[in-house]
Design an enzyme around this catalytic site. Structure first.
Site, PDB file in Angstrom:
ATOM      1  N   ASP A   1      -0.666   1.378  -4.114  1.00  0.00           N
ATOM      2  CA  ASP A   1      -1.807   0.651  -4.258  1.00  0.00           C
ATOM      3  C   ASP A   1      -3.647   0.802  -4.957  1.00  0.00           C
ATOM      4  O   ASP A   1      -4.463   0.701  -5.252  1.00  0.00           O
ATOM      5  CB  ASP A   1      -2.190  -0.680  -3.575  1.00  0.00           C
ATOM      6  CG  ASP A   1      -3.008  -0.809  -2.478  1.00  0.00           C
ATOM      7  OD1 ASP A   1      -2.854   0.958  -2.053  1.00  0.00           O
ATOM      8  OD2 ASP A   1      -3.279  -1.598  -2.002  1.00  0.00           O
TER       9      ASP A   1
ATOM     10  N   ASP B   1      -5.806   2.378  -3.477  1.00  0.00           N
ATOM     11  CA  ASP B   1      -6.831   2.332  -2.655  1.00  0.00           C
ATOM     12  C   ASP B   1      -7.415   3.699  -2.502  1.00  0.00           C
ATOM     13  O   ASP B   1      -8.697   4.116  -2.266  1.00  0.00           O
ATOM     14  CB  ASP B   1      -7.625   1.039  -2.363  1.00  0.00           C
ATOM     15  CG  ASP B   1      -5.779   1.312  -0.637  1.00  0.00           C
ATOM     16  OD1 ASP B   1      -5.327   2.543  -1.356  1.00  0.00           O
ATOM     17  OD2 ASP B   1      -6.385   0.151   0.103  1.00  0.00           O
TER      18      ASP B   1
ATOM     19  N   SER C   1       0.626  -1.009  -0.690  1.00  0.00           N
ATOM     20  CA  SER C   1      -0.169   0.308   0.027  1.00  0.00           C
ATOM     21  C   SER C   1       1.159   0.671  -0.222  1.00  0.00           C
ATOM     22  O   SER C   1       1.429   1.706  -1.153  1.00  0.00           O
ATOM     23  CB  SER C   1      -0.397  -0.104   1.471  1.00  0.00           C
ATOM     24  OG  SER C   1      -1.985   0.981   1.115  1.00  0.00           O
TER      25      SER C   1
HETATM   26 MG    MG Z   1      -3.549   1.847  -0.094  1.00  0.00          MG
END
Ligand code: MG
Length: 433
Positions: A220, A222, A77
């Site tokens: 990543d 998100d 992440s």
């Molecule tokens: Mg993330």
């Protein structure tokens, strides 16, 4: 995070879930070695594997929900380049919950794997183009080229969004200028965490080109964060509030968010006749609460965290940076105002966020409970004290000896005052070294 451990995770997951498992990764240098390990573990326990290559976590979540029995993303992440990890995805596209994760860990530690013989081991396929389904799933929600005439600067940070966000914004009609647009696990342009300092090049690109806004993701993708047209970093709670204002218009229902989120969400919700449902800190708790409320026939309109991780329930039940990017285009196209104007129109909010070292978090919480027994307090996660429109949260870290302290009021002075009041109560329990 070693190949040995990831192999064990793969064998444990393959022993718990049958069928076809989609795997993917972010751009880290250790990604190729670790994805090979998880595939080996999954195939050895009889699962077929589909390798989707480098893609955002929400892209793999979308693909799993539509086609597969489980998923695994090799990603750390927002963490620095030397880290890596595994996010396990369930068939419905959500992250594995705590209960199942504990069962998975037990299998790893007791090495109880159901290895299959030569006739039953799994196969591997490569599917690098499946990510296009995710891009289309977002772009198709925004017909009529809402981004036409809008210039947008995108800093994908050499991470997983290189193949998605610029494509999504182009499909919305935007003129896209990109920065750090090649996947590179050495992250030469900036670190995976999209911080104010790391995004100075993006801010310059925005102001020099007259872009409507700049957008950046974590490793990543998100999460999404924004730079306004003047080059200012948009605090993530304000991002959440602006998008909530649009999402809630004409809808009545619930917004789900952790106890660490700004009161701006509460104020925006009230404006539209919506309510706020609070969870412990962590996107998985937000996503699962949203699904639970929907199963209980409640109308859930939106969810998210004050860190740029927003969940759009009509799309999928996980944080989605690509979807958030598209929503910002829609917001600016719809209002005809600049991003900085929209931010200025939000209710006033001044927040302090601090991290203090202590191993006596529970004593702190007890002391706060006593000191504020005349005020509404919740202990959903740590303790949150409400005083009129102001609030403070003291929350222990799950893994390290410190607590996070947050205070929000409507003015600089009130925030400072409330913060020192809290500090006077918790300071006797702070580690001094
Ligand atoms: Mg993330």
């Amino acid at each position: 995070m070693t190949p040995d451990l990831v192999l064990a995770i793969g064998m444990a997951l393959g022993s718990m879930r049958q069928g076809t498992v989609a795997v993917g990764r972010d751009s880290r240098t250790s990604g190729p070695a670790l994805i090979s390990a998880i595939k080996a573990g999954l195939m050895a326990t009889g699962c077929d594997v589909v390798d989707c290559g480098i893609l955002p976590t929400p892209a793999l979540q979308y693909i799993v929900r539509n086609h597969f029995d489980a998923g695994a993303v090799i990603t750390a992440s927002h963490n620095p380049p030397e880290y890596n990890g595994v996010k396990v995805i369930e068939a419905d596209g959500t992250e594995m919950d705590d209960h199942e994760a504990v069962l998975l860990e037990k299998r790893i530690f007791s090495r109880s794997f159901s290895l299959k013989n030569w006739e039953a081991v799994g196969t591997e396929k490569s599917a690098p183009l499946l990510v296009d389904e995710y891009v289309s799933s977002i772009a198709d929600r925004f017909p009529g080229l809402p981004g036409k005439g809008m210039t947008v600067a995108v800093d994908t940070g050499s991470g997983a969004a290189c193949s998605t966000t610029p494509a999504i914004l182009s499909r919305l009609g935007c003129r896209v200028l990109s920065l750090n647009a090649q996947p590179d696990g050495r992250f030469p342009g900036r670190l995976p965490e999209p911080s104010t300092e790391g995004l100075s090049a993006l801010a310059t690109l925005v102001t020099e080109t007259g872009a409507a806004f700049g957008i950046a993701h974590d490793g990543d993708a998100d999460r999404a964060v924004f730079i306004d047209e003047t080059g200012q970093y948009l605090e993530e709670n304000k991002e959440f509030a602006l998008i909530a204002d649009m999402v809630c218009t004409g809808k009545q229902g619930v917004i789900v968010t952790p106890v660490s989120t700004s009161f701006l969400i509460e104020k925006i919700a009230r404006r539209h006749g919506c309510s706020v449902n609070y969870t412990p800190v962590g996107s998985i708790y937000v996503a699962r609460r949203m699904m639970a409320l929907i199963s209980a026939k409640e109308k859930v309109v939106f969810g998210g965290e004050g860190n740029g991780g927003l969940i759009f329930p009509d799309h999928q039940f996980c944080r989605d940076g690509g979807m958030t990017a598209a929503m910002m285009v829609l917001l600016l196209a719809g209002t005809g105002k600049s991003l900085s104007e929209l931010v200025r129109a939000l209710p006033p909010s001044v927040m302090i966020k601090e991290k203090v070292h202590t191993s006596r978090a529970q004593e702190m919480i007890q002391a706060l409970k006593k000191a504020y027994d005349a005020y509404p307090c919740t202990t959903i996660d740590g303790i949150r004290v409400t005083k009129g429109s102001s609030w403070a949260l003291v929350r222990p870290s799950g893994t390290e000896p410190f607590v996070r302290v947050m205070v929000e009021t409507e003015s600089e002075n009130d925030t400072k005052q409330f913060y020192s009041e809290i500090r006077r109560i918790i300071d006797p329990f702070i580690a001094t070294e």
